[in-house]
Write a protein that holds these residues in place. Structure first.
Motif, mmCIF file in Angstrom:
data_model
loop_
_atom_site.group_PDB
_atom_site.id
_atom_site.type_symbol
_atom_site.label_atom_id
_atom_site.label_comp_id
_atom_site.label_asym_id
_atom_site.label_seq_id
_atom_site.Cartn_x
_atom_site.Cartn_y
_atom_site.Cartn_z
ATOM 1 N N ARG A 68 101.880 51.810 19.336
ATOM 2 C CA ARG A 68 101.592 51.273 17.906
ATOM 3 C C ARG A 68 102.269 52.606 17.104
ATOM 4 O O ARG A 68 102.818 52.126 16.207
ATOM 5 N N LYS A 69 102.149 53.961 17.617
ATOM 6 C CA LYS A 69 102.786 54.676 16.736
ATOM 7 C C LYS A 69 104.379 54.554 16.647
ATOM 8 O O LYS A 69 104.771 54.580 15.715
ATOM 9 N N LYS A 70 104.951 54.132 17.809
ATOM 10 C CA LYS A 70 106.332 53.759 17.841
ATOM 11 C C LYS A 70 106.508 52.553 17.036
ATOM 12 O O LYS A 70 107.907 52.732 16.604
ATOM 13 N N GLN A 71 105.720 51.746 17.158
ATOM 14 C CA GLN A 71 105.970 50.491 16.271
ATOM 15 C C GLN A 71 105.754 50.662 14.739
ATOM 16 O O GLN A 71 106.097 49.590 14.061
ATOM 17 N N GLY A 72 105.194 51.856 14.429
ATOM 18 C CA GLY A 72 104.983 51.963 13.161
ATOM 19 C C GLY A 72 103.747 51.545 12.636
ATOM 20 O O GLY A 72 103.481 51.442 11.318
ATOM 21 N N GLU A 73 102.860 51.226 13.701
ATOM 22 C CA GLU A 73 101.576 50.545 13.099
ATOM 23 C C GLU A 73 100.498 51.493 13.181
ATOM 24 O O GLU A 73 100.622 52.281 13.986
ATOM 25 N N SER A 74 99.533 51.217 12.420
ATOM 26 C CA SER A 74 98.176 52.377 12.267
ATOM 27 C C SER A 74 97.677 51.854 13.582
ATOM 28 O O SER A 74 97.616 50.658 13.842
ATOM 29 N N PRO A 75 97.176 52.810 13.943
ATOM 30 C CA PRO A 75 96.195 52.512 15.396
ATOM 31 C C PRO A 75 95.143 51.401 15.177
ATOM 32 O O PRO A 75 94.858 50.722 16.214
ATOM 33 N N ARG A 76 94.486 51.283 14.216
ATOM 34 C CA ARG A 76 93.390 50.555 13.902
ATOM 35 C C ARG A 76 93.452 49.300 12.896
ATOM 36 O O ARG A 76 92.753 48.611 12.844
ATOM 37 N N TYR A 77 94.804 49.477 12.632
ATOM 38 C CA TYR A 77 95.002 48.239 11.234
ATOM 39 C C TYR A 77 96.217 47.351 11.498
ATOM 40 O O TYR A 77 97.358 47.948 12.154
ATOM 41 N N GLN A 78 95.955 46.065 11.304
ATOM 42 C CA GLN A 78 97.151 45.370 11.454
ATOM 43 C C GLN A 78 97.083 44.444 9.867
ATOM 44 O O GLN A 78 96.001 44.308 9.579
ATOM 45 N N ALA A 79 98.165 44.241 9.477
ATOM 46 C CA ALA A 79 98.456 43.436 8.252
ATOM 47 C C ALA A 79 97.428 41.905 8.351
ATOM 48 O O ALA A 79 97.349 41.571 9.304
ATOM 49 N N PRO A 80 96.613 41.940 7.196
ATOM 50 C CA PRO A 80 95.814 40.776 7.321
ATOM 51 C C PRO A 80 96.640 39.304 7.433
ATOM 52 O O PRO A 80 97.631 39.274 6.703
ATOM 53 N N THR A 81 95.925 38.408 8.095
ATOM 54 C CA THR A 81 96.588 37.092 8.160
ATOM 55 C C THR A 81 95.175 36.193 7.813
ATOM 56 O O THR A 81 94.000 36.766 7.736
ATOM 57 N N SER A 82 95.560 34.973 7.722
ATOM 58 C CA SER A 82 94.321 34.209 7.300
ATOM 59 C C SER A 82 93.590 33.900 8.485
ATOM 60 O O SER A 82 92.470 33.574 8.306
ATOM 61 N N GLU A 83 94.108 34.147 9.647
ATOM 62 C CA GLU A 83 93.378 34.023 10.806
ATOM 63 C C GLU A 83 92.416 35.410 11.204
ATOM 64 O O GLU A 83 91.374 34.986 11.381
ATOM 65 N N ASN A 84 93.029 36.426 10.970
ATOM 66 C CA ASN A 84 92.193 37.622 11.506
ATOM 67 C C ASN A 84 91.856 38.531 10.099
ATOM 68 O O ASN A 84 90.844 39.294 10.377
ATOM 69 N N GLU A 85 91.872 38.190 8.986
ATOM 70 C CA GLU A 85 91.543 38.913 7.820
ATOM 71 C C GLU A 85 91.718 40.309 7.939
ATOM 72 O O GLU A 85 90.553 41.070 7.650
ATOM 73 N N GLY A 86 92.560 40.879 8.518
ATOM 74 C CA GLY A 86 92.554 42.468 8.529
ATOM 75 C C GLY A 86 91.983 43.077 9.681
ATOM 76 O O GLY A 86 92.026 44.029 10.057
ATOM 77 N N LEU A 87 91.429 42.118 10.711
ATOM 78 C CA LEU A 87 90.804 42.696 11.701
ATOM 79 C C LEU A 87 91.586 42.663 13.045
ATOM 80 O O LEU A 87 92.583 41.544 13.176
#
Length: 112
Positions: free
Chosen positions: A52-71
């Motif tokens: 996730r660090k290599k991909q530039g993602e925060s370890p516990r956060y993903q951009a919200p979508t209508s499906e996951n609402e940020g989870l």
């Protein structure tokens, strides 16, 4: 008495496949995937964190979508299960209250 520690070296392909297995199934856990692969869950957790660090993602956060609402993954599954359990709990409370009222009503009518 000291314990000897050794580190196993895993190929990058193995690590990438392990991370993919974990990330592809939102209902899975680190422990389940790690057990299947014969590694510790903490090792897998570190691999996912590095990915996730290599991909530039925060370890516990993903951009919200209508499906996951940020989870993310497992959190989304838990949130959905909690929603269903709360609804069932409310329904059961209503049923219990109805049965209590009915029991009081019928207990009052039976004066033999």
């Amino acid at each position: 008495m000291s314990t000897s520690k050794f580190q196993r070296c895993f190929p990058e392909e193995f690590k990438a496949e392990a991370v993919r297995m974990y990330l592809d199934d939102p209902a899975t856990t680190y422990t389940a995937v790690a057990k299947n692969l014969g590694v510790s869950s903490e090792t897998l957790r570190n691999w996912v964190k590095q990915h996730r660090k290599k991909q530039g993602e925060s370890p516990r956060y993903q951009a919200p979508t209508s499906e996951n609402e940020g989870l993310v993954g497992y959190d989304a599954v838990i949130a959905e299960e909690n929603r269903k359990l709360r609804a069932e709990n409310e329904r059961l409370r209503q049923e219990r209250d109805i049965l209590r009222k009915a029991a009081k009503f019928f207990a009052g009518e039976t004066n033999w």
